[in-house]
Design a protein around this motif. Structure first.
Motif, short mmCIF file in Angstrom:
data_model
loop_
_atom_site.label_atom_id
_atom_site.label_comp_id
_atom_site.label_asym_id
_atom_site.label_seq_id
_atom_site.Cartn_x
_atom_site.Cartn_y
_atom_site.Cartn_z
N ILE A 125 0.87 -1.18 0.00
CA ILE A 125 0.00 0.00 0.00
C ILE A 125 0.90 1.23 0.00
O ILE A 125 1.68 1.44 0.93
CB ILE A 125 -0.94 0.01 1.22
N LEU A 126 0.79 2.02 -1.06
CA LEU A 126 1.55 3.26 -1.19
C LEU A 126 0.59 4.41 -0.90
O LEU A 126 -0.40 4.59 -1.60
CB LEU A 126 2.12 3.39 -2.61
N PHE A 127 0.89 5.18 0.12
CA PHE A 127 0.00 6.29 0.47
C PHE A 127 0.77 7.60 0.38
O PHE A 127 1.98 7.65 0.56
CB PHE A 127 -0.59 6.10 1.88
N VAL A 128 0.02 8.67 0.13
CA VAL A 128 0.62 10.00 -0.01
C VAL A 128 -0.03 10.91 1.03
O VAL A 128 -1.24 11.13 1.00
CB VAL A 128 0.39 10.56 -1.43
N GLY A 129 0.78 11.41 1.94
CA GLY A 129 0.25 12.26 3.01
C GLY A 129 1.29 12.48 4.07
O GLY A 129 2.50 12.45 3.82
N GLY A 130 0.82 12.70 5.29
CA GLY A 130 1.70 12.90 6.43
C GLY A 130 1.45 11.87 7.51
O GLY A 130 0.90 10.79 7.24
N ASP A 131 1.81 12.20 8.74
CA ASP A 131 1.66 11.25 9.83
C ASP A 131 0.21 10.87 10.06
O ASP A 131 -0.09 9.72 10.38
CB ASP A 131 2.26 11.83 11.12
N GLY A 132 -0.71 11.82 9.92
CA GLY A 132 -2.12 11.50 10.13
C GLY A 132 -2.62 10.47 9.14
O GLY A 132 -3.37 9.55 9.50
N THR A 133 -2.22 10.61 7.88
CA THR A 133 -2.60 9.63 6.87
C THR A 133 -1.97 8.28 7.18
O THR A 133 -2.61 7.22 7.00
CB THR A 133 -2.16 10.10 5.47
N ALA A 134 -0.72 8.30 7.65
CA ALA A 134 -0.05 7.04 8.01
C ALA A 134 -0.83 6.32 9.11
O ALA A 134 -0.97 5.09 9.08
CB ALA A 134 1.38 7.32 8.47
N VAL A 135 -1.33 7.07 10.07
CA VAL A 135 -2.12 6.47 11.16
C VAL A 135 -3.37 5.81 10.60
O VAL A 135 -3.74 4.70 10.99
CB VAL A 135 -2.48 7.53 12.22
N ILE A 159 6.81 15.07 9.55
CA ILE A 159 6.91 13.63 9.32
C ILE A 159 7.70 13.02 10.46
O ILE A 159 8.93 13.09 10.49
CB ILE A 159 7.60 13.32 7.97
N TYR A 160 7.01 12.46 11.44
CA TYR A 160 7.68 11.86 12.59
C TYR A 160 7.75 10.34 12.48
O TYR A 160 8.50 9.70 13.19
CB TYR A 160 6.95 12.25 13.89
N SER A 161 6.95 9.74 11.62
CA SER A 161 6.92 8.29 11.49
C SER A 161 8.05 7.80 10.61
O SER A 161 8.51 8.51 9.71
CB SER A 161 5.58 7.84 10.89
N SER A 162 8.47 6.56 10.85
CA SER A 162 9.57 5.98 10.07
C SER A 162 9.05 5.04 9.00
O SER A 162 9.62 3.98 8.74
CB SER A 162 10.54 5.25 10.99
N VAL A 163 7.95 5.44 8.35
CA VAL A 163 7.33 4.61 7.30
C VAL A 163 7.34 5.30 5.95
O VAL A 163 6.71 4.83 5.00
CB VAL A 163 5.87 4.23 7.68
N PHE A 164 8.08 6.43 5.84
CA PHE A 164 8.09 7.23 4.63
C PHE A 164 9.41 7.07 3.87
O PHE A 164 10.48 6.97 4.47
CB PHE A 164 7.92 8.71 4.96
N ALA A 165 9.32 7.08 2.54
CA ALA A 165 10.52 7.23 1.73
C ALA A 165 11.06 8.64 1.93
O ALA A 165 10.34 9.56 2.35
CB ALA A 165 10.20 6.99 0.26
N VAL A 166 12.33 8.82 1.62
CA VAL A 166 12.95 10.13 1.83
C VAL A 166 12.35 11.17 0.89
O VAL A 166 12.06 12.30 1.30
CB VAL A 166 14.48 10.03 1.62
#
Length: 372
Positions: A125-135, A159-166
């Motif tokens: 699942i590839l998502f585009v957003g920030g930490d709120g979307t990640a949650v 971006i505080y989560s460690s689930v994002f590409a750079v």
């Protein structure tokens, strides 16, 4: 990988340049201030990068600006498996809006799309957003299928989560090439407290994420003593020069040394003893700038970003006005950073910033660190 689910939060990151430090519950205010969406373009960049490597991939997505548009622009023929504008009981327009800023999508829409992806047994699942979307994405994965990995395309203000590409391009590369996953943390921040200058993060989930060098670390806090650094910087301040001070404790220490009451997580503009703008939006910064200009920023601990995370007010236009950029950090913070990073939404500006940079670490000391 045979299939992927793509979901875009079209309003993610809109609050950044206009000084809102986030978009949660602030969409109308962001629109009133003239904010422009950044998530759709970042989605297109990520998916174009993915398409170059895996053009035959099956792409499941949500309608319109929630993913379909970006997937088509990137060269895919996606299968739309969720459409919030035609769901039963939805009184909004029957067709998706073409303007991302006008999209009234919700966390429930994101989660409904993710559930539809899981029903099609996607490989990622590839998502585009920030930490709120990640949650939102992680909540569905944890509830329905803890083994499906997720990867974020960074588009939020913080971006505080460690689930994002750079970067968005990295997201496409990682999605195409990964062969294993590892457990990573999803963290979210209280945006109301953040707007008041207080960082409150909370672990929300632990989810599988592709393993790759181009997946960023979670934000870390370094406690190194910055008093001597601040004193050394203040001693060298020039008259008739405008200083743009970015957010964070290290830069805040410099401001206090100069007699400024800093906005803890905002951007301040100062010249010759006068605070020209406090907690300023991009437009307010540009309005008071007078050459010559120095931008003062500190990298995010553990990630290394100096532009593009938490300081979107210092936009490409602001950066281009500066003839000097000062990066400041304690030695302890730099010990946990392998390189500095930039992600401004402007490829030319990013490229101009890359290379070796002197980082001030103390009253008299500096360290060479590469910007990549």
């Amino acid at each position: 990988m045979d299939s992927i689910g793509v979901v875009v939060n079209p309003i993610a990151g809109m609050g950044g340049r206009v000084g809102l430090k986030g978009t949660d519950d602030k969409v109308e205010e962001a629109r009133r201030r003239g904010a422009e969406p950044r998530a759709p373009e970042r989605a297109r960049t990520a998916l174009a990068s993915l398409h170059r490597r895996t053009p035959d991939l099956t792409v499941y997505t949500a309608a319109g600006v929630m993913g379909e548009d970006a997937a088509r622009d990137a060269g895919y023929e996606p299968e739309v498996v969720y459409d919030p504008w035609t769901e039963a009981g939805n009184e909004s327009a029957a067709a998706p809006p073409t303007d991302p800023a006008a999209a009234e999508t919700t966390a429930e829409d994101t989660q409904a799309a993710v559930r539809a992806f899981l029903e099609h047994s996607v490989d990622l699942i590839l998502f585009v957003g920030g930490d709120g979307t990640a949650v939102d994405v992680a909540a569905v994965i944890e509830e329905h299928d803890e083994e499906t990995p997720m990867l974020g395309v960074p588009a939020g203000v913080k971006i505080y989560s460690s689930v994002f590409a750079v970067t968005p391009r990295d997201a496409g590369y990682v999605a195409a090439e990964f062969d294993r996953v590892e457990a990573r943390e999803v963290n979210d921040i209280d945006e109301e407290a953040y707007r008041e200058g207080e960082v409150r993060t909370e672990l929300q989930a632990v989810v599988p994420v592709p393993v790759a060098p181009d997946v960023q670390s979670g934000k870390q806090v370094s406690s190194g003593n910055v008093d001597s650094l601040a004193a050394g910087f203040a001693r060298e301040v020039e008259s008739d020069r405008t200083y743009v001070f970015g957010p964070g404790g290290t830069v805040g220490a410099i401001e206090r040394e100069l007699g400024i009451d800093p906005s803890p997580l905002g951007v301040d503009v100062w010249r010759d003893g006068d605070l020209l703008a406090r907690d300023a939006a991009e437009s307010e910064i540009l309005e008071v700038l007078e050459d010559p200009v120095t931008i003062v920023v500190s990298p995010i601990g553990g990630q290394g970003f100096v532009f593009g995370r938490g300081n979107h007010q210092i936009s490409p236009q602001v950066i281009e006005r500066a003839d000097e950029i000062e990066v400041v950090a304690s030695g302890e913070k730099l010990d946990d950073i392998s390189a500095l990073r930039v992600d401004t939404d402007d490829d030319e500006v990013d490229e101009s910033l890359r290379g070796w940079m002197q980082v001030r670490t103390g009253r008299f000391t500096t360290r060479l660190v590469k910007v990549i």
